[in-house]
Design an enzyme around this catalytic site. Structure first.
Site, PDB file in Angstrom:
ATOM      1  CG  ASP A  47      16.094  -4.419  -3.702  1.00  0.00           C
ATOM      2  OD1 ASP A  47      15.791  -3.213  -3.579  1.00  0.00           O
ATOM      3  OD2 ASP A  47      15.671  -5.287  -2.914  1.00  0.00           O
ATOM      4  CD  GLU A  94      11.738  -2.104  -0.122  1.00  0.00           C
ATOM      5  OE1 GLU A  94      10.819  -2.162   0.714  1.00  0.00           O
ATOM      6  OE2 GLU A  94      11.637  -2.617  -1.274  1.00  0.00           O
TER       7      GLU A  94
END
Length: 431
Positions: free
Chosen positions: A94, A161
């Site tokens: 991400d 994350e």
């Protein structure tokens, strides 16, 4: 914690690890192009659809057994290669809501709608594009080198994350129960930092990253016209006092030598300059390396918030919500020493010790969930010439770091080093 019985003397030692990696390392120009593409097209946490698809397609083409949409958009590729240890390699996918200001010709100009419906700029300001590209290259290397190792290789691409939510989501969605996956003997991962020059790997046993809690504090007031504050209870003033008072926790309440961080990164209130709002919101990140210290920080924050609201005549107590949590990352001791010896032999002067950082990760959740050892190391990303110049002038701290709009790891030798480090780590613990 269950300890994996591993040795540097494995079946792959019939050939030196360096010989295996140099022989089977794929042409990295392909992965450099993938890196540029992912960097130009970042995706926010829980929206990593294109990145996940790129990784899944790659694994399928290589012949891995691929399982997608685990805990959202997470996926794993499994390569079974006879009896032996099971090794898991992890990369996160991400990006962040940051407006890129690197000036790179492949800089992101992308915007996305976030979870709150706001259109925001998006940037890979924490290097997850590096992580994905390196793991993709390592999957090809290790697949090609399978005559030189035995066991099971699991390559995991994790979402979310940055919300410290993706690892737990994958575990909760059956990562270790649904896919015939034997619990890994060891979990391995890396993170790029511009604290180190490109070409460097940094590792140490023990604590390396802090525990983190995210907090949201809503302060209630009594709204009204900005010209008549005496008829109101101003939550902005009260929340401001909270922010200032929080700065005394680390400086005045923690014992000397204890490490803690309390940062208010977001303060939201009001709709117009002449309206006193009914509430104000603070969002905090709280970090430490010690469980008792973390508890002390959280208790102190709650005490200060309630006391300031009481002093400010708030109509009710503040709402304090924990929005995120991840434990400290503490590298398994004996396994880290084994891998550090491997790194020193392979990277020589470019293998260094990693000092503990107050950043945080949810990586260790993947290992804690099954009581397995884990190792997480740093990967240098800063242009070597710029790093040497900054070091010479005592300005390492001025190099744009993770979560900065100027964060710009150089493509090489970063990708080659990251690919080699993942492959070397896997070979160190596979049969």
């Amino acid at each position: 914690m269950t300890r994996v019985s591993c040795s540097l003397v494995s079946s792959s030692s019939k050939k030196q690890h360096q010989e295996i990696i140099n022989h089977f390392r794929p042409a990295l120009a392909f992965y450099e192009d993938i890196y540029r593409s992912i960097h130009q097209n970042p995706e926010l946490s829980q929206y990593e659809e294109a990145t996940s698809s790129i990784a899944a397609k790659h694994l399928k083409q290589l012949g891995y057994s691929v399982h997608e949409k685990i805990g959202g958009l997470g996926l794993i590729g499994i390569l079974r290669n006879g009896s032996g240890p099971t090794v898991l390699l992890r990369a996160d996918m991400d990006a962040l809501p940051v407006l890129e200001q690197t000036g790179l010709d492949y800089a992101s100009r992308k915007t996305m709608e976030d979870a709150n419906g706001n259109q925001v700029p998006v940037m890979h300001a924490c290097g997850h594009d590096v992580h994905v590209s390196c793991l993709m290259a390592a999957t090809e290397l290790l697949h090609a080198a399978r005559s030189d190792w035995t066991g099971t290789l699991v390559c995991l691409f994790q979402p979310a994350e940055e919300l410290v939510a993706g690892a737990q989501a994958m575990v909760d969605d059956g990562l270790y129960t649904k896919y015939g996956l034997v619990k890994p003997d060891i979990i391995l991962g890396q993170h790029v930092f511009c604290l180190y020059k490109a070409g460097v790997v940094a590792l140490r046993p023990g604590p390396i990253l802090a525990a983190v809690d995210g907090l949201k504090i809503r302060v209630f007031g009594k709204g009204g016209h900005g010209s008549m504050p005496s008829n109101c209870i101003d939550p902005i003033v009260i929340a401001s006092h909270i922010v200032v008072r929080l700065q005394t926790i680390v400086s005045r309440e923690l014992e000397p030598g204890k490490i803690g961080v309390v940062t208010c990164g977001k303060f939201t209130a009001g709709t117009a300059s002449n309206i006193i709002p009914d509430y104000a919101d603070l969002e905090l990140t709280v970090r430490s390396f010690d469980t008792k210290v973390q508890e002390q920080l959280l208790d102190s924050i709650a005490r200060i918030a309630r006391a300031e609201c009481d002093a400010g005549r708030c109509p009710k107590a503040p709402e304090i919500t924990n929005t995120a949590h991840a434990p400290a990352t503490v590298n398994s001791d004996s396994e880290s020493r084994i891998l550090k010896a491997s790194f020193l032999k392979y990277f020589q002067d470019n293998a260094t010790s990693m000092e503990p950082l107050s950043g945080s990760e949810d990586f260790s959740i993947l290992a804690r969930a099954v009581d397995r050892p884990y190792i997480f190391w740093g990967l240098g990303g800063c242009d070597p010439i710029k790093w040497d110049e900054a070091k010479k002038n005592g300005k390492i701290g001025e190099i744009p770091g993770n979560h900065s709009a100027g964060f710009a790891p150089v493509i090489e030798p970063t990708l080659r080093t990251g690919t080699d480090a993942l492959a070397l780590a896997a070979l160190t613990f596979l049969g």
